[in-house]
Write a protein that holds these residues in place. Sequence first.
Motif, PDB file in Angstrom:
ATOM      1  N   GLY A  98      -6.901  50.207 -14.863  1.00 19.56           N
ATOM      2  CA  GLY A  98      -6.372  49.125 -15.679  1.00 19.56           C
ATOM      3  C   GLY A  98      -5.942  47.884 -14.926  1.00 19.56           C
ATOM      4  O   GLY A  98      -5.475  46.923 -15.526  1.00 19.56           O
ATOM      5  N   GLU A  99      -6.087  47.877 -13.616  1.00 18.74           N
ATOM      6  CA  GLU A  99      -5.596  46.767 -12.794  1.00 18.74           C
ATOM      7  C   GLU A  99      -6.710  45.758 -12.491  1.00 18.74           C
ATOM      8  O   GLU A  99      -7.138  45.605 -11.354  1.00 18.74           O
ATOM      9  CB  GLU A  99      -4.973  47.304 -11.508  1.00 18.74           C
ATOM     10  CG  GLU A  99      -3.772  48.187 -11.773  1.00 18.74           C
ATOM     11  CD  GLU A  99      -3.185  48.813 -10.528  1.00 18.74           C
ATOM     12  OE1 GLU A  99      -3.717  48.592  -9.410  1.00 18.74           O
ATOM     13  OE2 GLU A  99      -2.197  49.549 -10.664  1.00 18.74           O
ATOM     14  N   PHE A 100      -7.161  45.088 -13.521  1.00 19.13           N
ATOM     15  CA  PHE A 100      -8.190  44.059 -13.377  1.00 19.13           C
ATOM     16  C   PHE A 100      -7.905  42.954 -14.375  1.00 19.13           C
ATOM     17  O   PHE A 100      -7.190  43.158 -15.357  1.00 19.13           O
ATOM     18  CB  PHE A 100      -9.597  44.643 -13.568  1.00 19.13           C
ATOM     19  CG  PHE A 100      -9.765  45.420 -14.841  1.00 19.13           C
ATOM     20  CD1 PHE A 100     -10.129  44.788 -16.026  1.00 19.13           C
ATOM     21  CD2 PHE A 100      -9.548  46.786 -14.867  1.00 19.13           C
ATOM     22  CE1 PHE A 100     -10.280  45.502 -17.201  1.00 19.13           C
ATOM     23  CE2 PHE A 100      -9.703  47.519 -16.054  1.00 19.13           C
ATOM     24  CZ  PHE A 100     -10.061  46.868 -17.212  1.00 19.13           C
ATOM     25  N   THR A 101      -8.453  41.769 -14.106  1.00 20.38           N
ATOM     26  CA  THR A 101      -8.161  40.606 -14.937  1.00 20.38           C
ATOM     27  C   THR A 101      -9.400  39.755 -15.172  1.00 20.38           C
ATOM     28  O   THR A 101     -10.410  39.895 -14.486  1.00 20.38           O
ATOM     29  CB  THR A 101      -7.084  39.707 -14.277  1.00 20.38           C
ATOM     30  OG1 THR A 101      -7.566  39.264 -12.998  1.00 20.38           O
ATOM     31  CG2 THR A 101      -5.767  40.439 -14.109  1.00 20.38           C
ATOM     32  N   VAL A 102      -9.264  38.845 -16.127  1.00 19.12           N
ATOM     33  CA  VAL A 102     -10.221  37.771 -16.367  1.00 19.12           C
ATOM     34  C   VAL A 102      -9.537  36.503 -15.883  1.00 19.12           C
ATOM     35  O   VAL A 102      -8.410  36.219 -16.292  1.00 19.12           O
ATOM     36  CB  VAL A 102     -10.542  37.643 -17.882  1.00 19.12           C
ATOM     37  CG1 VAL A 102     -11.424  36.427 -18.144  1.00 19.12           C
ATOM     38  CG2 VAL A 102     -11.168  38.919 -18.421  1.00 19.12           C
ATOM     39  N   ASN A 103     -10.181  35.735 -15.010  1.00 14.35           N
ATOM     40  CA  ASN A 103      -9.570  34.537 -14.439  1.00 14.35           C
ATOM     41  C   ASN A 103     -10.422  33.306 -14.728  1.00 14.35           C
ATOM     42  O   ASN A 103     -11.619  33.298 -14.438  1.00 14.35           O
ATOM     43  CB  ASN A 103      -9.424  34.675 -12.920  1.00 14.35           C
ATOM     44  CG  ASN A 103      -8.604  35.883 -12.515  1.00 14.35           C
ATOM     45  OD1 ASN A 103      -7.767  36.363 -13.269  1.00 14.35           O
ATOM     46  ND2 ASN A 103      -8.844  36.377 -11.323  1.00 14.35           N
ATOM     47  N   ILE A 104      -9.768  32.273 -15.276  1.00 19.10           N
ATOM     48  CA  ILE A 104     -10.452  31.015 -15.574  1.00 19.10           C
ATOM     49  C   ILE A 104      -9.557  29.876 -15.091  1.00 19.10           C
ATOM     50  O   ILE A 104      -8.376  29.823 -15.443  1.00 19.10           O
ATOM     51  CB  ILE A 104     -10.711  30.846 -17.095  1.00 19.10           C
ATOM     52  CG1 ILE A 104     -11.494  32.038 -17.655  1.00 19.10           C
ATOM     53  CG2 ILE A 104     -11.421  29.524 -17.372  1.00 19.10           C
ATOM     54  CD1 ILE A 104     -11.641  32.037 -19.176  1.00 19.10           C
ATOM     55  N   ALA A 105     -10.126  28.968 -14.300  1.00 18.91           N
ATOM     56  CA  ALA A 105      -9.368  27.809 -13.821  1.00 18.91           C
ATOM     57  C   ALA A 105     -10.190  26.546 -14.008  1.00 18.91           C
ATOM     58  O   ALA A 105     -11.421  26.568 -13.895  1.00 18.91           O
ATOM     59  CB  ALA A 105      -9.002  27.969 -12.343  1.00 18.91           C
ATOM     60  N   LEU A 106      -9.495  25.461 -14.278  1.00 18.99           N
ATOM     61  CA  LEU A 106     -10.118  24.144 -14.318  1.00 18.99           C
ATOM     62  C   LEU A 106      -9.732  23.437 -13.027  1.00 18.99           C
ATOM     63  O   LEU A 106      -8.547  23.282 -12.723  1.00 18.99           O
ATOM     64  CB  LEU A 106      -9.627  23.354 -15.536  1.00 18.99           C
ATOM     65  CG  LEU A 106     -10.183  21.935 -15.679  1.00 18.99           C
ATOM     66  CD1 LEU A 106     -11.711  21.945 -15.805  1.00 18.99           C
ATOM     67  CD2 LEU A 106      -9.549  21.253 -16.893  1.00 18.99           C
ATOM     68  N   ILE A 107     -10.734  23.030 -12.268  1.00 24.36           N
ATOM     69  CA  ILE A 107     -10.520  22.358 -10.991  1.00 24.36           C
ATOM     70  C   ILE A 107     -10.825  20.877 -11.180  1.00 24.36           C
ATOM     71  O   ILE A 107     -11.876  20.518 -11.707  1.00 24.36           O
ATOM     72  CB  ILE A 107     -11.439  22.944  -9.887  1.00 24.36           C
ATOM     73  CG1 ILE A 107     -11.321  24.472  -9.820  1.00 24.36           C
ATOM     74  CG2 ILE A 107     -11.158  22.282  -8.546  1.00 24.36           C
ATOM     75  CD1 ILE A 107      -9.946  25.002  -9.505  1.00 24.36           C
ATOM     76  N   ASP A 108      -9.900  20.034 -10.736  1.00 29.03           N
ATOM     77  CA  ASP A 108     -10.077  18.590 -10.836  1.00 29.03           C
ATOM     78  C   ASP A 108      -9.726  17.979  -9.480  1.00 29.03           C
ATOM     79  O   ASP A 108      -8.603  18.127  -9.004  1.00 29.03           O
ATOM     80  CB  ASP A 108      -9.169  18.025 -11.939  1.00 29.03           C
ATOM     81  CG  ASP A 108      -9.492  16.579 -12.283  1.00 29.03           C
ATOM     82  OD1 ASP A 108     -10.398  15.983 -11.663  1.00 29.03           O
ATOM     83  OD2 ASP A 108      -8.831  16.037 -13.194  1.00 29.03           O
ATOM     84  N   ASN A 109     -10.712  17.332  -8.864  1.00 30.41           N
ATOM     85  CA  ASN A 109     -10.531  16.733  -7.531  1.00 30.41           C
ATOM     86  C   ASN A 109      -9.954  17.717  -6.525  1.00 30.41           C
ATOM     87  O   ASN A 109      -9.028  17.409  -5.782  1.00 30.41           O
ATOM     88  CB  ASN A 109      -9.677  15.465  -7.626  1.00 30.41           C
ATOM     89  CG  ASN A 109     -10.422  14.356  -8.316  1.00 30.41           C
ATOM     90  OD1 ASN A 109     -11.567  14.069  -7.972  1.00 30.41           O
ATOM     91  ND2 ASN A 109      -9.800  13.751  -9.312  1.00 30.41           N
ATOM     92  N   GLY A 110     -10.500  18.926  -6.531  1.00 37.68           N
ATOM     93  CA  GLY A 110     -10.128  19.939  -5.546  1.00 37.68           C
ATOM     94  C   GLY A 110      -8.842  20.685  -5.844  1.00 37.68           C
ATOM     95  O   GLY A 110      -8.431  21.542  -5.056  1.00 37.68           O
ATOM     96  N   GLN A 111      -8.200  20.432  -6.980  1.00 37.87           N
ATOM     97  CA  GLN A 111      -6.941  21.081  -7.323  1.00 37.87           C
ATOM     98  C   GLN A 111      -7.079  21.844  -8.636  1.00 37.87           C
ATOM     99  O   GLN A 111      -7.661  21.327  -9.595  1.00 37.87           O
ATOM    100  CB  GLN A 111      -5.819  20.047  -7.486  1.00 37.87           C
ATOM    101  CG  GLN A 111      -5.554  19.212  -6.254  1.00 37.87           C
ATOM    102  CD  GLN A 111      -4.982  20.033  -5.117  1.00 37.87           C
ATOM    103  OE1 GLN A 111      -4.087  20.837  -5.307  1.00 37.87           O
ATOM    104  NE2 GLN A 111      -5.513  19.843  -3.923  1.00 37.87           N
TER     105      GLN A 111
END
Length: 174
Positions: A98-111
């Motif tokens: 059960g130790e797993f995730t879905v990861n989504i990030a928005l990157i803007d100018n390297g951040q």
Amino acid sequence: MDQQIEQVVGIARTAGEAILKVYHQDFAVQEKGDQSPLTAADLASHTVITDELGKLEPALPVLSEEGADIPFSTRQTWTKYWLIDPLDGTREFVKRNGEFTVNIALIDNGQAVLGVVHVPVTGVTYAGRVGEGAWKIEGESTTPIKVTEKRHARARVAGSRSHAGDSLLQFLER
């Protein structure tokens, strides 16, 4: 939370549902070129996320652990893009702990300016945006969260059971 974060949270939850469909049945485990595992759940989550982000922000590229190998010469020109790990913790998924995730990030100018981490097994989601805050979402309940105030106390160390090496163990012993 703003509408965009809510939409990305919805995408992460849908990807989590796709992962759990595989999790609750027998599944095969393949090996990627770097010897890390790959399952139908990784690919199903990848498809859900990339399809839905494409509808949400058609002009933004998506960089995914399970996506095509996009040359750095192409990626270096991106000023804004989605960075995803459709199933972070495939080894844990395979162990069914059960130790797993879905990861989504928005990157803007390297951040990273927006991030969502969803835990499919518990249904808990963490979301945040730079300048707006962060939240823990459980069902219909949304609670603001923040980092602990800086204080002069013993250090806290976060590590991974599945990736703990001798150097981490030695550090913790000291």
